[in-house]
Scaffold this active site. Sequence first.
Site, PDB file in Angstrom:
ATOM      1  N   HIS A  26       0.850  -1.193   0.000  1.00 54.70           N
ATOM      2  CA  HIS A  26       0.000   0.000   0.000  1.00 54.70           C
ATOM      3  C   HIS A  26       0.881   1.237   0.000  1.00 54.70           C
ATOM      4  O   HIS A  26       2.049   1.202   0.404  1.00 54.70           O
ATOM      5  CB  HIS A  26      -0.945   0.021   1.202  1.00 54.70           C
ATOM      6  CG  HIS A  26      -0.261   0.306   2.511  1.00 54.70           C
ATOM      7  ND1 HIS A  26      -0.075   1.565   3.005  1.00 54.70           N
ATOM      8  CD2 HIS A  26       0.301  -0.524   3.430  1.00 54.70           C
ATOM      9  CE1 HIS A  26       0.548   1.522   4.162  1.00 54.70           C
ATOM     10  NE2 HIS A  26       0.796   0.259   4.457  1.00 54.70           N
ATOM     11  N   CYS A  27       0.302   2.348  -0.499  1.00 54.39           N
ATOM     12  CA  CYS A  27       0.973   3.648  -0.436  1.00 54.39           C
ATOM     13  C   CYS A  27       0.115   4.540   0.462  1.00 54.39           C
ATOM     14  O   CYS A  27      -0.604   4.046   1.320  1.00 54.39           O
ATOM     15  CB  CYS A  27       1.170   4.236  -1.826  1.00 54.39           C
ATOM     16  SG  CYS A  27      -0.363   4.488  -2.739  1.00 54.39           S
ATOM     17  N   ALA A  28       0.169   5.834   0.262  1.00 56.75           N
ATOM     18  CA  ALA A  28      -0.546   6.750   1.160  1.00 56.75           C
ATOM     19  C   ALA A  28      -2.054   6.610   1.070  1.00 56.75           C
ATOM     20  O   ALA A  28      -2.766   6.781   2.062  1.00 56.75           O
ATOM     21  CB  ALA A  28      -0.146   8.191   0.850  1.00 56.75           C
ATOM     22  N   ARG A  30      -3.661   4.114  -1.495  1.00 60.00           N
ATOM     23  CA  ARG A  30      -4.143   2.986  -2.300  1.00 60.00           C
ATOM     24  C   ARG A  30      -3.578   1.648  -1.833  1.00 60.00           C
ATOM     25  O   ARG A  30      -2.429   1.562  -1.405  1.00 60.00           O
ATOM     26  CB  ARG A  30      -3.739   3.166  -3.773  1.00 60.00           C
ATOM     27  CG  ARG A  30      -4.043   4.511  -4.351  1.00 60.00           C
ATOM     28  CD  ARG A  30      -3.515   4.609  -5.760  1.00 60.00           C
ATOM     29  NE  ARG A  30      -3.524   5.983  -6.242  1.00 60.00           N
ATOM     30  CZ  ARG A  30      -3.119   6.353  -7.446  1.00 60.00           C
ATOM     31  NH1 ARG A  30      -2.663   5.461  -8.292  1.00 60.00           N
ATOM     32  NH2 ARG A  30      -3.158   7.618  -7.805  1.00 60.00           N
TER      33      ARG A  30
END
Length: 470
Positions: A26-28, A30
């Site tokens: 995961h990113c910030a 998504r």
Amino acid sequence: MAQNHEIAKEVLDAVGGKENIASFAHCATRLRIMVNDKEKIDQKQVENIEKVKGAFFNAGQYQIIFGTGTVNQIYEEMEKLGLDGSSKEEVKSQAKQQGGHFQRAIRTFGDVFVPIIPVLVATGLFMGLRGLLTQPEVLSWFGTTPEALSPNFLLYTKVLTDTAFAFLPALVAWSAFRVFGGSPVLGIILGLMLVNPALPNAYSVADGSAEPLTMFGFIPVVGYQGSVLPAFFVGLLGAKFERYLRKRIPESLDLILTPFLTLLVMITLGLFAIGPVFHSLEEVVLHGTTAVLNMPYGIAGIIIGFLHQIIVVTGVHHIFNLLEIQLLEKTGVNPFNAIITCAMAAQAAACLAVGLKTKDAKLKALALPSSFSAFLGITEPAIFGVNLRYMKPFIMGLIGGAAGGFLASLLHLAGTGMAITVLPGTLLYLNSQLPMYILCNLVAMAIGFALTWVFGFNDKMLNDMKIADK
């Protein structure tokens, strides 16, 4: 409201179960999933999961937008279901094998420049604050003038505002070595060699106060302060050359010979071949960009303001990082930021219009937080979760972006930095431009909101989509 544990189960089921997930991270905002078989994903089922703000394939990954904070919790719940999370770098590595040559090239370009953007953001903020603190109007509140400021204070502010761009090649070469599998410390040294004080300073050569060195009677050699492309290609080729050497040099000699030969060969190529060639290409790119931005009658603002968010949808917008860095390094200002900010503000306003107009509780709960995220400069939830899903709000947002960009171009609005936009972006316009910045964004927002409210959305569109999904 469904618990995050239940939402994680629904996501797992909708993407085809555990056996269809090759890796996930995961990113910030998504959840990024690499799947074994795209056909097993039930797109409609994913989009109907509570808290999901949009889902799409991009950069070879299936990306599900949850928003900041929420995505971390969903990720943790999926791990509890027996899935082993991967690092974002590992997922990106797998994704690089997918997509066309152009998409992969842009993705790689973005991987090099994204890690150094926080430093450039900070530098832009320092420039904005310096502009604010040296304005006569501001200083008059404290009973002083710009002429009365301490030279030592001004020197201190120059350290804050000039360092990142003076040593930009070291940052770029470091990141390129990291991305292409070399030793990042060699990248740092090569980048510093490109700006060694023993070389004629690029800024001094540009203003005529210094002359380039002439090697072998015909090769001009200068420092590459602020240059991007020479450092990028030195880093790319240097990392590959280092890896080539490590495979062929005996382990007993590797520590001595590999860094020695890598630095010797690459700085020679960097100063005598790569530097002159790609610095010239960089100048061509800069002049082309400047020519577009200087088009008369606000035409540049219309074109960029309309097209920017379409390019964001394609996922190749990281190419603009190079253009913005060059603009800041060569001119000290970034008119591109002002235009794309209007494009983002208009999409935020279009999403807000949908959220305020709809009577559907789920869509309202999706659209309002997504619009707030877009006002902070993250438009993906608004675009993929709301505007693009119903299409007309997206188009109305594009029109608003073109209108705001047109005005920003006419007013010659330009930020002192990059990578922050809309509300946070106000910090880049503290040097007397703030009223114009607010005006341009209000125009973009007003048009995007009004067109969406009147023409772009009604609940009949929502009902039609629900019927089509059955």
